[in-house]
Design an enzyme around this catalytic site. Structure first.
Site, PDB file in Angstrom:
ATOM      1  N   HIS A  72       0.839  -1.201   0.000  1.00 33.24           N
ATOM      2  CA  HIS A  72       0.000   0.000   0.000  1.00 33.24           C
ATOM      3  C   HIS A  72       0.874   1.251   0.000  1.00 33.24           C
ATOM      4  CE1 HIS A  72      -4.067  -1.713   1.615  1.00 33.24           C
ATOM      5  NE2 HIS A  72      -3.570  -2.414   0.602  1.00 33.24           N
ATOM      6  N   TYR A 201      -9.687   5.442   7.129  1.00 35.68           N
ATOM      7  CA  TYR A 201      -9.823   5.878   8.515  1.00 35.68           C
ATOM      8  C   TYR A 201     -10.932   6.931   8.548  1.00 35.68           C
ATOM      9  CZ  TYR A 201      -5.373   3.637   9.717  1.00 35.68           C
ATOM     10  OH  TYR A 201      -4.375   2.725   9.950  1.00 35.68           O
ATOM     11  N   PRO A 293      -4.212   0.956  18.566  1.00 34.34           N
ATOM     12  CA  PRO A 293      -3.984   0.392  17.228  1.00 34.34           C
ATOM     13  C   PRO A 293      -4.180   1.386  16.097  1.00 34.34           C
ATOM     14  CG  PRO A 293      -6.103  -0.323  18.090  1.00 34.34           C
ATOM     15  CD  PRO A 293      -5.418   0.392  19.212  1.00 34.34           C
ATOM     16  N   LYS A 297       1.168   0.576  15.071  1.00 31.24           N
ATOM     17  CA  LYS A 297       2.558   0.566  15.531  1.00 31.24           C
ATOM     18  C   LYS A 297       2.929  -0.642  16.394  1.00 31.24           C
ATOM     19  CE  LYS A 297       3.624   4.242  13.445  1.00 31.24           C
ATOM     20  NZ  LYS A 297       4.309   4.009  12.182  1.00 31.24           N
ATOM     21  N   TYR A 385       3.507   7.292   9.753  1.00 28.32           N
ATOM     22  CA  TYR A 385       2.705   6.098   9.473  1.00 28.32           C
ATOM     23  C   TYR A 385       3.564   5.003   8.850  1.00 28.32           C
ATOM     24  CZ  TYR A 385      -1.422   3.345   8.291  1.00 28.32           C
ATOM     25  OH  TYR A 385      -2.359   2.335   8.222  1.00 28.32           O
TER      26      TYR A 385
END
Length: 394
Positions: A72, A201, A293, A297, A385
């Site tokens: 991704h 998200y 979550p 990480k 990220y």
């Protein structure tokens, strides 16, 4: 029995450490209180940073990862009813993440260890660690009614948040920091195609939602729920209806629903224990830290711990140097607190908090609006990220 390193816990961090040490020619035995099937039954994270992929490449446990993992280069933020893509690949100079379930990482490492004939003791009862503040630490456990003693040079505590290693540290020798969030994630795993080819998200006035996946045919979805909610109160029909209410019209229209194959509620917390070294015992992974979550990480931080620890122990045997061991805790904690900060920030940005409804929702939307229209803000999100380099800031 005797070994050089006794590893407590056969989750991904313990198995990965075992693989790294074996590659360096260092003998190790893993002791796990649960069965192998139980360990594989844990449904956990699925986003791997490059550092984790690199480590799996290093130990040669990467065939299925490269065949089945989904690369991704971005993800989407949904707020105020619209989706906006964060192009991680472009913003970070070509970095990506790989979607590959933690269960699959564990399975690959477990199969590799078995194929190499390395010792893992499953279903070990009454595991205890002894004399880790001396030059002669040991581990005792009971198996099939018999008590066994494992002499070793070092103990690696990879046994999770509720494990015996951190619990065995004398009171006053460890400092714990914790933040418990007033909500959890209700997660559903289903054999349906993902609603989008990248993660979504969602920040909504109903709370947070996440659309994720494990493969092109298996999806993982989450919605924010109060900590008082019970899984039994959430039928599949209720979950899908609630998830749809979090999505934009296009995603709502394309969402494929189906029977859940796993459903659970996970509370969210931030937790760090300092230090992570106690004589000849080291904490790694969830034994030392928990992150919400939201930022993906947890597994990646555990992999970093294991990399630092594996290098430190290898240096000890190869060069007769304690430098890596002496700096292990400091190196890990610096990276851990950076990840804790990012996970806390991202969690605070995306979730609905009881005390901030209304005004707080508008502030979140304003910050998200700034984030997607500022290249520097988007880059900061993307850099965190995909994961900072191992030597960042050193």
């Amino acid at each position: 029995m005797r070994t050089q390193v006794a590893i407590i816990g056969a989750g991904p961090s313990g198995l990965l450490l075992g693989a790294l040490l074996h590659k360096a020619g260092i003998d190790n035995i893993i002791v796990e209180r649960q069965s192998g099937d139980y360990v594989l039954g844990r449904i956990r994270a699925g986003v791997l940073e490059q550092v984790t992929v690199d480590l799996l490449n290093e130990v040669g446990v990467n065939q299925r990862l490269h065949k089945e993992g989904l690369v991704h280069g971005g993800f989407e933020l949904l707020f105020a009813g619209k989706r906006h893509r964060i192009d991680m690949h472009q913003l970070t100079g070509g970095k990506n993440v790989v979607v590959y379930g933690q269960t699959e990482v564990t399975r690959d490492l477990m199969d590799d260890r078995a194929a190499k004939g390395l010792t893992t003791v499953y279903e070990a009862d009454n595991v205890q660690v002894h004399d880790f503040d001396s030059a002669n630490p040991s581990v005792t456990y009971t198996k099939d009614g018999q008590t066994h003693t494992l002499q070793c040079d070092f103990i690696a505590g990879c046994d999770g948040f509720h494990g015996v290693c951190r619990a065995s540290v004398p009171e006053g020798s460890i400092q714990e920091y914790e933040k418990v969030y007033p909500f959890g994630w209700l997660g559903v795993l289903a054999d349906v195609p993902p609603v989008s080819h990248e993660l979504i998200y969602a920040n909504t006035d109903r709370g947070f939602a996440l659309c994720s996946m494990r493969s092109p045919t298996r999806s993982r979805y989450y919605v924010q729920v109060p900590l008082t909610d019970k899984v039994e109160a959430w039928s599949d029909e209720r979950f899908w209806a609630d998830l749809k209410d979090h999505l934009d019209p296009e995603a709502r229209e394309s969402l494929v629903t189906g029977p859940s194959i796993e459903k659970s509620i996970a509370p969210l917390r931030s937790f760090v224990a300092e230090p992570m070294r106690f004589g000849r015992m080291f904490l790694a992974g969830d034994a030392a830290h928990i992150v919400p979550p939201t930022g993906a990480k947890g597994l990646n931080l555990a992999a970093t711990d294991v990399k630092y620890l594996g290098d430190a122990i290898t240096e000890y045997y190869a060069e007769k140097s304690q430098a890596g061991i002496d700096h292990y805790s400091q190196r890990c904690l610096r990276r851990i607190w950076r990840a804790e900060r990012f996970s806390w920030w991202f969690t605070s940005l995306m979730h609905q908090f009881p005390e901030t409804a209304g005004f707080g929702q508008k502030i979140q939307e304003a910050e998200l609006d700034y984030l997607i229209h500022s290249e520097s803000a988007s880059r900061a999100l993307a850099e965190n990220y995909v994961g900072l380099p191992l030597n960042f800031g050193e």
